[in-house]
Scaffold this active site. Sequence first.
Site, PDB file in Angstrom:
ATOM      1  N   ARG A  38       0.828  -1.209   0.000  1.00 34.68           N
ATOM      2  CA  ARG A  38       0.000   0.000   0.000  1.00 34.68           C
ATOM      3  C   ARG A  38       0.863   1.260   0.000  1.00 34.68           C
ATOM      4  NH1 ARG A  38      -5.276  -1.148   3.940  1.00 34.68           N
ATOM      5  NH2 ARG A  38      -6.469  -2.259   2.348  1.00 34.68           N
ATOM      6  N   LYS A 200     -17.122 -17.612   5.185  1.00 36.48           N
ATOM      7  CA  LYS A 200     -18.557 -17.539   5.510  1.00 36.48           C
ATOM      8  C   LYS A 200     -19.390 -16.926   4.394  1.00 36.48           C
ATOM      9  CE  LYS A 200     -17.876 -17.170  10.524  1.00 36.48           C
ATOM     10  NZ  LYS A 200     -18.147 -16.360  11.728  1.00 36.48           N
ATOM     11  N   GLY A 357      -8.306  -8.429   1.121  1.00 31.88           N
ATOM     12  CA  GLY A 357      -7.110  -8.648   1.924  1.00 31.88           C
ATOM     13  C   GLY A 357      -6.477 -10.015   1.769  1.00 31.88           C
ATOM     14  N   GLY A 380     -12.768  -3.983   2.097  1.00 31.08           N
ATOM     15  CA  GLY A 380     -14.205  -3.742   2.151  1.00 31.08           C
ATOM     16  C   GLY A 380     -14.708  -2.900   0.996  1.00 31.08           C
TER      17      GLY A 380
END
Length: 410
Positions: A38, A200, A357, A380
């Site tokens: 980053r 999930k 990520g 996100g």
Amino acid sequence: MVLKFPKLEDVDVAGKTVLVRTDLNVPMQGGKVTDNNRIVRLLPTLNYLIKKKCRVVLLSHFDRPGGKFVPSMSLAPLVDALSEALGGKEVHFGVDCVGAAARDAISKLKPGEIVLLENVRFHAEEEAGDEPFARALAALGEVYINDAFSASHRAHASITGIPKYLPFAAGRLMQQELEALHGMFSTAKSPMTAIVGGSKISTKLALLESLIEKVDNLVIGGAMANTFLSVQGHDVGKSLLEPKLKPTAKRILSMAKQKKCRIILPVDVIVGDAPLPGQLTQMKSIDAIPEHLMALDIGNESLRAIFDCLAQSKTVIWNGPVGAFETRPFDTSTLMIAREIARLTQAGKIKSIAGGGDTVAALSLSGLSDSFSYLSTAGGAFLEWLEGKTLPGVVMLMEAKNAPARKNAV
């Protein structure tokens, strides 16, 4: 549709104090940065501003301190990593992001110098989107640059508040992210394949529903695949399962059939006692998973099916590993998929985009980060973009009027 938003060249930055919202929420261990990806991707923006003799003020969050000072979440350790990425250029540090400490640190800057201010989330007003806090931040500079796409899904003060008071533009990384992600669906060629992994369904539900509307093939891997397999009548042993989401999984399968989106689930898996190193593993058909073992990676036949699908695709989107990639040997299939996508990309046969990520970590592990058409560093924000949601920071860039310098900042 053409994306329209102000870029670096569209604002007058020469010789000015420029606030740059970055995302320096990078992996750290023992006070050292373990992955500077980053940071490196901020360099085009920083070098542009340095050449323009700007006084560069970096704003960022780190982790979730809950609006209070947490020593382990200070940005101070990132000064050395930033300096190293900039070829040894000195990077100053301000012990707060507002107030006298911030003003003092900025006042000492010479043209072309950089200061990193302390974690904006040490102030609860940041996450609350507090207007007075945004004005206080804006008062520190003359121009605002948003180069934090990965944080732009939050309506925080330093994301959507500051540009109300200063001329603003997207930084090079923000520009790159927006153009790549927009082009992914607006110019993508079919067949389009999406690979979605992770643990999930509950965290990827909106993503799955959105992709079914857009792609021709949807590969579901990782532990989330277990719930789908269970719905189809397979006994998944001790594998991670979300029983309450079985109706949801059934609905997604039905929705995919209606939309003529082909769902590809594992047909064989690697099983073990737990996602821990140094244990014996077995490859089993999904009809023969021992009741005392867990599915921890996909098997050879599953890989073959995915490779066949990739070979027939023109566009590939990837979010999430297909196994417990953090632990060897359960990273095998994820790495093999990464290599195959990279090979097809480099051969000019597909356009590929990956993000999230875990996906970024897996590609860094494989050394293939530069072999995809585009790799998004966002987590996100990348997911919410794929889901079709509006991102407050992006909306501000594309729709808000460019405010005159410091007109209302105090």
